[in-house]
Design an enzyme around this catalytic site. Structure first.
Site, PDB file in Angstrom:
ATOM      1  CE  LYS A  44       7.436  -1.446  -8.968  1.00  0.00           C
ATOM      2  NZ  LYS A  44       7.945  -2.681  -8.331  1.00  0.00           N
ATOM      3  NE  ARG A  61       1.941  -6.000  -8.244  1.00  0.00           N
ATOM      4  CZ  ARG A  61       1.899  -4.679  -8.082  1.00  0.00           C
ATOM      5  NH1 ARG A  61       2.726  -3.908  -8.749  1.00  0.00           N
ATOM      6  NH2 ARG A  61       1.026  -4.137  -7.262  1.00  0.00           N
TER       7      ARG A  61
END
Ligand code: PT1
Length: 283
Positions: free
Chosen positions: A228, A262
Site C-alpha cells: 500500500k 491479507r
C-alpha cells in the site's frame, strides 16, 4: 483485552478456521485489465492457477475480489461483479482445500457466493449497503467488518480524525451492534482497521501502532497493508518495490496480535508468520 484470550475458532460456512495461530490470506483480483476477457475460460483458469499457487505457498484463505476498492476506483454493476467472481469461486470450491473469502459489498454477490461455497464475506463497507446485513445473516459465512469513511472514489479527499484509533474502534463497535441486531452473532465477526481507507499517512501509522487497542472489542483482527501507499510514502518506493516494507508490517501486525494478514506475496509472508508463531508458541 489482550489477544491471548481471543476466540480461536472462526466458523466459515462449512469450514472452521483455527485462529490459535495467525493465517495468511492471498489476494486474488478478478478485475479484468484493458485486454478485457472477464468471465472467459482463460480468465477463470488463470485465476484458479494463481489461487492454487497461493494455497501451495501456505495461504489458508483466498480473497476473491471483482470490484477494485483502491483509492479512486469506480464501482461496477452487481451483474458484472457476479459474472467475474462466481465462476472463480465455484472453481476454487471444487478444486482447492481453502477458505474462500469474497471481497464484496453487494448482497446478490454475498448470496450467490455463499451458495457456491465461500466461507467469509470481506466487506470494506462493513455491510452498510442496502440488503447486505440480511444477505450475511441468511448465510453461515464469517464476516470481516472494515473501517472506511465515504467511498473508494472520494475516501482520500482530506480525511480527518480527532483520535483515529478511538474513532475506528467506535465505528467497528457500531457495525458489530448492527450485525447483532440483524441476527449475525459476534462469533462470526472479524474486524479490520482499514489501512489506506480514508486515512492519510499519519492516520495509518498511528492506527497501526495502536491497533492492539481494537482487541477490546473481543474479536480477531484482519490486517491488509500489502504494497500500500503508506509503505511507498515512508520508504520512497514504487509499488513494485514494497515487499520488504510489506513484510515488516506483516510481522508487526502479527506481533500486535492480528490473526489474518491479507497479502499479495504469500510465500514470503507465510515464512514470516510461521517464524513468529514458532517463537510465540514455545515454552
Ligand atoms: C483491506 C483491503 C481489503 N484492502 C480488507 N479488504 C484492499 N478486509 C481491498 C493504498 O493506499 O485492507 N482489508 N480489500 C485494497 N485497497 C487498497 C487501499 C489498496 C489502499 C491500496 C491502497 O495504496
Amino acid at each position: 483485552m489482550s489477544h491471548s484470550c481471543l476466540p480461536t475458532r472462526l466458523p466459515c460456512g462449512s469450514r472452521v478456521l483455527d485462529l490459535s495461530r495467525p493465517h495468511v490470506m492471498g489476494i486474488l483480483n478478478v478485475t479484468p485489465d484493458s485486454f478485457s476477457d472477464g468471465g472467459s475460460y482463460t480468465q477463470r483458469d488463470k485465476a484458479l492457477r494463481h489461487a492454487a499457487a497461493m494455497v501451495e505457498a501456505g495461504a489458508t484463505l483466498i480473497d476473491v475480489g471483482g470490484e477494485s476498492t483502491r483509492p479512486g476506483a469506480r464501482s461496477v454493476s452487481p451483474n458484472e461483479e457476479l459474472e467475474r467472481v462466481a465462476p472463480v469461486v465455484a472453481a476454487i470450491a471444487r478444486e482447492l482445500d481453502v477458505v474462500i473469502s469474497i471481497d464484496t459489498s453487494t448482497p446478490a454477490v454475498i448470496r450467490e457466493c455463499g451458495r457456491l461455497g465461500a466461507g467469509l464475506i470481506n466487506d470494506v463497507r462493513a455491510l452498510r449497503r442496502d440488503g447486505a446485513l440480511d444477505a450475511a445473516a441468511d448465510s453461515a459465512m464469517a464476516v470481516c467488518l472494515m473501517h472506511m469513511l465515504g467511498e473508494p472514489g472520494n475516501m482520500q479527499d482530506n480525511p480527518s480524525y480527532g483520535n483515529v484509533t478511538a474513532e475506528v474502534e467506535q465505528f467497528l463497535c457500531e457495525r458489530m451492534e448492527a450485525c447483532r441486531l440483524a441476527g449475525i452473532s459476534a462469533e462470526r465477526i472479524v474486524l479490520d482497521p482499514g489501512f489506506g481507507f480514508a486515512k492519510n499517512l499519519d492516520h495509518n501509522l498511528v492506527l497501526f501502532k495502536h491497533m492492539d487497542e481494537l482487541h477490546r472489542l473481543g474479536r480477531p483482527l484482519l490486517v491488509g497493508v500489502s504494497r500500500k501507499t503508506m509503505i511507498g510514502q515512508v520508504l520512497g518506493r514504487d509499488v513494485s518495490q514494497r515487499l520488504y516494507g510489506s513484510l515488516a508490517l506483516a510481522a508487526l501486525a502479527v506481533a500486535k496480535g492480528a490473526r489474518i494478514i491479507r497479502v499479495h506475496d504469500v510465500a514470503e509472508t507465510v515464512d514470516v508468520v510461521r517464524m513468529i508463531a514458532a517463537v510465540e508458541t514455545a515454552d
